[in-house]
Motif scaffolding. Sequence first.
Motif, PDB file in Angstrom:
ATOM      1  N   LYS A 191       0.829  -1.204   0.000  1.00 18.11           N
ATOM      2  CA  LYS A 191       0.000   0.000   0.000  1.00 18.11           C
ATOM      3  C   LYS A 191       0.867   1.260   0.000  1.00 18.11           C
ATOM      4  O   LYS A 191       0.525   2.261  -0.657  1.00 18.11           O
ATOM      5  CB  LYS A 191      -0.914  -0.008   1.228  1.00 18.11           C
ATOM      6  N   HIS A 229      -9.329   3.466  -4.850  1.00 13.00           N
ATOM      7  CA  HIS A 229      -9.273   2.353  -3.907  1.00 13.00           C
ATOM      8  C   HIS A 229      -8.355   2.661  -2.726  1.00 13.00           C
ATOM      9  O   HIS A 229      -8.644   2.267  -1.595  1.00 13.00           O
ATOM     10  CB  HIS A 229      -8.807   1.089  -4.630  1.00 13.00           C
ATOM     11  N   LEU A 282      -9.509   2.669   1.176  1.00  9.42           N
ATOM     12  CA  LEU A 282      -8.825   1.913   2.229  1.00  9.42           C
ATOM     13  C   LEU A 282      -8.388   2.826   3.356  1.00  9.42           C
ATOM     14  O   LEU A 282      -8.496   2.470   4.539  1.00  9.42           O
ATOM     15  CB  LEU A 282      -7.617   1.192   1.625  1.00  9.42           C
ATOM     16  N   TYR A 340     -13.704  -1.591   1.841  1.00  6.21           N
ATOM     17  CA  TYR A 340     -12.652  -1.866   2.821  1.00  6.21           C
ATOM     18  C   TYR A 340     -13.084  -1.448   4.219  1.00  6.21           C
ATOM     19  O   TYR A 340     -12.368  -0.753   4.942  1.00  6.21           O
ATOM     20  CB  TYR A 340     -11.361  -1.133   2.408  1.00  6.21           C
ATOM     21  N   ASN A 341     -14.291  -1.855   4.592  1.00  5.98           N
ATOM     22  CA  ASN A 341     -14.826  -1.505   5.910  1.00  5.98           C
ATOM     23  C   ASN A 341     -14.945  -2.722   6.815  1.00  5.98           C
ATOM     24  O   ASN A 341     -15.755  -2.731   7.747  1.00  5.98           O
ATOM     25  CB  ASN A 341     -16.189  -0.825   5.760  1.00  5.98           C
ATOM     26  N   GLU A 369      -8.171  -5.614   9.734  1.00  5.74           N
ATOM     27  CA  GLU A 369      -7.360  -4.868   8.783  1.00  5.74           C
ATOM     28  C   GLU A 369      -6.703  -5.791   7.754  1.00  5.74           C
ATOM     29  O   GLU A 369      -6.496  -5.397   6.604  1.00  5.74           O
ATOM     30  CB  GLU A 369      -6.281  -4.078   9.535  1.00  5.74           C
ATOM     31  N   LYS A 373      -7.919  -8.403   6.262  1.00  3.70           N
ATOM     32  CA  LYS A 373      -8.835  -8.674   5.156  1.00  3.70           C
ATOM     33  C   LYS A 373      -8.910  -7.489   4.205  1.00  3.70           C
ATOM     34  O   LYS A 373      -8.956  -7.654   2.987  1.00  3.70           O
ATOM     35  CB  LYS A 373     -10.220  -9.014   5.698  1.00  3.70           C
ATOM     36  N   ASN A 374      -8.932  -6.284   4.780  1.00  5.39           N
ATOM     37  CA  ASN A 374      -8.967  -5.094   3.933  1.00  5.39           C
ATOM     38  C   ASN A 374      -7.715  -4.983   3.074  1.00  5.39           C
ATOM     39  O   ASN A 374      -7.786  -4.670   1.875  1.00  5.39           O
ATOM     40  CB  ASN A 374      -9.110  -3.844   4.799  1.00  5.39           C
ATOM     41  N   LEU A 380      -7.835  -7.660   0.275  1.00  6.60           N
ATOM     42  CA  LEU A 380      -8.750  -7.273  -0.784  1.00  6.60           C
ATOM     43  C   LEU A 380      -8.190  -6.117  -1.599  1.00  6.60           C
ATOM     44  O   LEU A 380      -8.315  -6.082  -2.839  1.00  6.60           O
ATOM     45  CB  LEU A 380     -10.102  -6.884  -0.176  1.00  6.60           C
ATOM     46  N   PHE A 381      -7.544  -5.181  -0.928  1.00  8.24           N
ATOM     47  CA  PHE A 381      -6.968  -4.030  -1.620  1.00  8.24           C
ATOM     48  C   PHE A 381      -5.868  -4.466  -2.578  1.00  8.24           C
ATOM     49  O   PHE A 381      -5.834  -4.043  -3.750  1.00  8.24           O
ATOM     50  CB  PHE A 381      -6.417  -3.044  -0.586  1.00  8.24           C
TER      51      PHE A 381
END
Length: 282
Positions: free
Chosen positions: A142, A230, A234, A241-242, A246, A248-249, A252-253
């Motif tokens: 990220k 995106h 996030l 991304y809710n 964290e 999982k977010n 997915l991101f």
Amino acid sequence: MPQPLNTFGDAMTTDVLIEHRREIADLKQRIKNRQLQVFGLFATPIILVAELLAWASLKILFWLRSDTPSAINEINGGIALFLGLAVVVQLVAEFSEEFDVWRDRKTSVRELKLKLSLAEERHILEARRRTPPASDRQASYKERLPGEIMRLRQESQHYRRVHLLMQWLLFVSSAAISAVTAWYDPPQPAKGALIGLGFTVTVITAAAGYFKPRERAFNLQQTADSIEQHATALELGIAPYNATEEAKNLELFATTVEGLRAEQRMREQQLDQPQQGQQQVI
């Protein structure tokens, strides 16, 4: 209580991996330099001999029974002198023990490539041994995205400028053709200008249709905007991304962004294909 982070171990892992990357980058640059050095060592004497042969051929073909013009002698003599000095300098740099100019003198390119392969292998083994958890890798992924977004936008801006330049050249050339034709009647004095303008229009039209800078700029900008959207979602913790976890977010991101990048690469490949190939792909 949260577990304390092993910052010392993380710092050591980062320093070791960075050092491996520096070694690999240094070896790649050394290989490029050595290839240029070896090329110069072999190519410069060959060019010198070819130049001397060409000089002698000119003398035999055109001035066998007379003196060669001084301009020809001066030009060929200067070239031969320059190439001779280049040969001497390269030989001294390669074989002299007193002048340590070249870092990898007397070293073959194959040996440097072997060192590069070993360094890359060490880097892979070290990275595998010190691989952080998936959550840490996703978090660092990220953090790398702003640079990727900036790169996409810079490429998009580049292709947009190319497209605008081509369009303006096309507009001006097309208008100039009509203006020159109307100014000269018959257009005999401006025949060369009309030919040049028509050639420019044809080349620009063909280049715009083949390279498609407008489509490339649009695709790059669209991908950059989607990735930034995106990343903002996030950062704010909004859908999709809710989730409460964290990890999982982040997972997915990373999956979503990689999908966007894969779509961008596929669109670039489609633009590189001929029109018939694009229709078959579609």
